[in-house]
Design a protein around this motif. Structure first.
Motif, PDB file in Angstrom:
ATOM      1  N   ILE A   1       0.881  -1.161   0.000  1.00 53.31           N
ATOM      2  CA  ILE A   1       0.000   0.000   0.000  1.00 53.31           C
ATOM      3  C   ILE A   1       0.922   1.215   0.000  1.00 53.31           C
ATOM      4  O   ILE A   1       1.750   1.374   0.893  1.00 53.31           O
TER       5      ILE A   1
ATOM      6  N   LEU B   1      -7.039  -7.473  -0.004  1.00 53.62           N
ATOM      7  CA  LEU B   1      -5.848  -7.362  -0.831  1.00 53.62           C
ATOM      8  C   LEU B   1      -5.237  -8.751  -0.952  1.00 53.62           C
ATOM      9  O   LEU B   1      -4.807  -9.333   0.042  1.00 53.62           O
TER      10      LEU B   1
ATOM     11  N   LEU C   1      -8.599   2.447  -2.995  1.00 60.27           N
ATOM     12  CA  LEU C   1      -9.365   1.235  -3.231  1.00 60.27           C
ATOM     13  C   LEU C   1     -10.627   1.362  -2.381  1.00 60.27           C
ATOM     14  O   LEU C   1     -10.548   1.463  -1.156  1.00 60.27           O
TER      15      LEU C   1
ATOM     16  N   VAL D   1      -1.532  -1.249  -4.073  1.00 58.21           N
ATOM     17  CA  VAL D   1      -2.294  -0.007  -4.154  1.00 58.21           C
ATOM     18  C   VAL D   1      -1.233   1.084  -4.213  1.00 58.21           C
ATOM     19  O   VAL D   1      -0.466   1.270  -3.273  1.00 58.21           O
TER      20      VAL D   1
ATOM     21  N   VAL E   1      -7.292   2.560   1.590  1.00 58.63           N
ATOM     22  CA  VAL E   1      -7.944   1.271   1.359  1.00 58.63           C
ATOM     23  C   VAL E   1      -9.200   1.259   2.218  1.00 58.63           C
ATOM     24  O   VAL E   1      -9.123   1.345   3.443  1.00 58.63           O
TER      25      VAL E   1
ATOM     26  N   SER F   1     -12.193  -4.295   2.608  1.00 60.72           N
ATOM     27  CA  SER F   1     -11.624  -4.671   1.318  1.00 60.72           C
ATOM     28  C   SER F   1     -10.657  -5.824   1.518  1.00 60.72           C
ATOM     29  O   SER F   1     -10.193  -6.080   2.628  1.00 60.72           O
TER      30      SER F   1
END
Length: 172
Positions: A106, A118, A130, A124, A112, A116
């Protein structure tokens, strides 16, 4: 922290068959970590300190409101990044009878959204976003400055706000 460093040392990128020696050590360490009440550290200054002690690379002023990590050594969170509640950044998956472990990154000033996911080998980028309830599949990358959302995540949407300025203003 002691169990992680004693039993597995550093988490490694790669893939291993289920029930192999590495898999058993991986499983044991993840179960021990789940016994600790890490949810109490979410959103506090102690979460980045704990993650650093476990081997994660955490930039200054990062806000982390989740405890859903596993392969700590393969997690990178940039400076002034914001990671929402219950984000899964586990850096591993079990698929086709194999444990697959890969990095999750990230970028600086990235956002984020809550809940979510990942996946391993996902990124990211810097100043990227995101959205909430989004899924970043293995190998997906949100380019610097872009905003992605959805499951699976796709380009589109507006960033929530200037995260770097918002975080810097709160910290002063």
């Amino acid at each position: 922290i002691a169990a992680k460093w004693t039993v597995i040392g550093r988490f490694e990128e790669g893939q291993w068959p289920l029930w192999s020696g590495y898999y058993v050590r991986f499983w044991f360490v993840t179960r021990v970590c789940q016994l600790a009440p890490l949810r109490l550290l979410r959103g506090t200054p102690w979460m980045p300190m704990f993650l650093r002690a476990m081997g994660a690379k955490i930039g200054p002023n990062a806000h982390i409101d989740t405890d859903r990590f596993c392969a700590y050594d393969l997690v990178t969170i940039g400076e002034s990044a914001s990671v929402g509640g219950d984000v899964h950044a586990m850096a591993y998956e079990v698929r086709d009878g194999m444990l697959r472990v890969g990095p999750v990154a990230i970028g600086d000033r990235a956002f984020v959204g809550a809940r979510s996911v990942l996946s391993p080998h996902s990124v990211v980028g810097q100043d990227a976003s995101l959205g909430e309830l989004s899924l970043l599949r293995p190998g997906d990358r949100v380019p610097d400055g872009d905003c992605w959302q959805g499951a699976p995540a796709e380009e589109g949407g507006e960033p929530p706000h200037d995260l770097g300025a918002a975080i810097a203003g709160v910290r002063r």
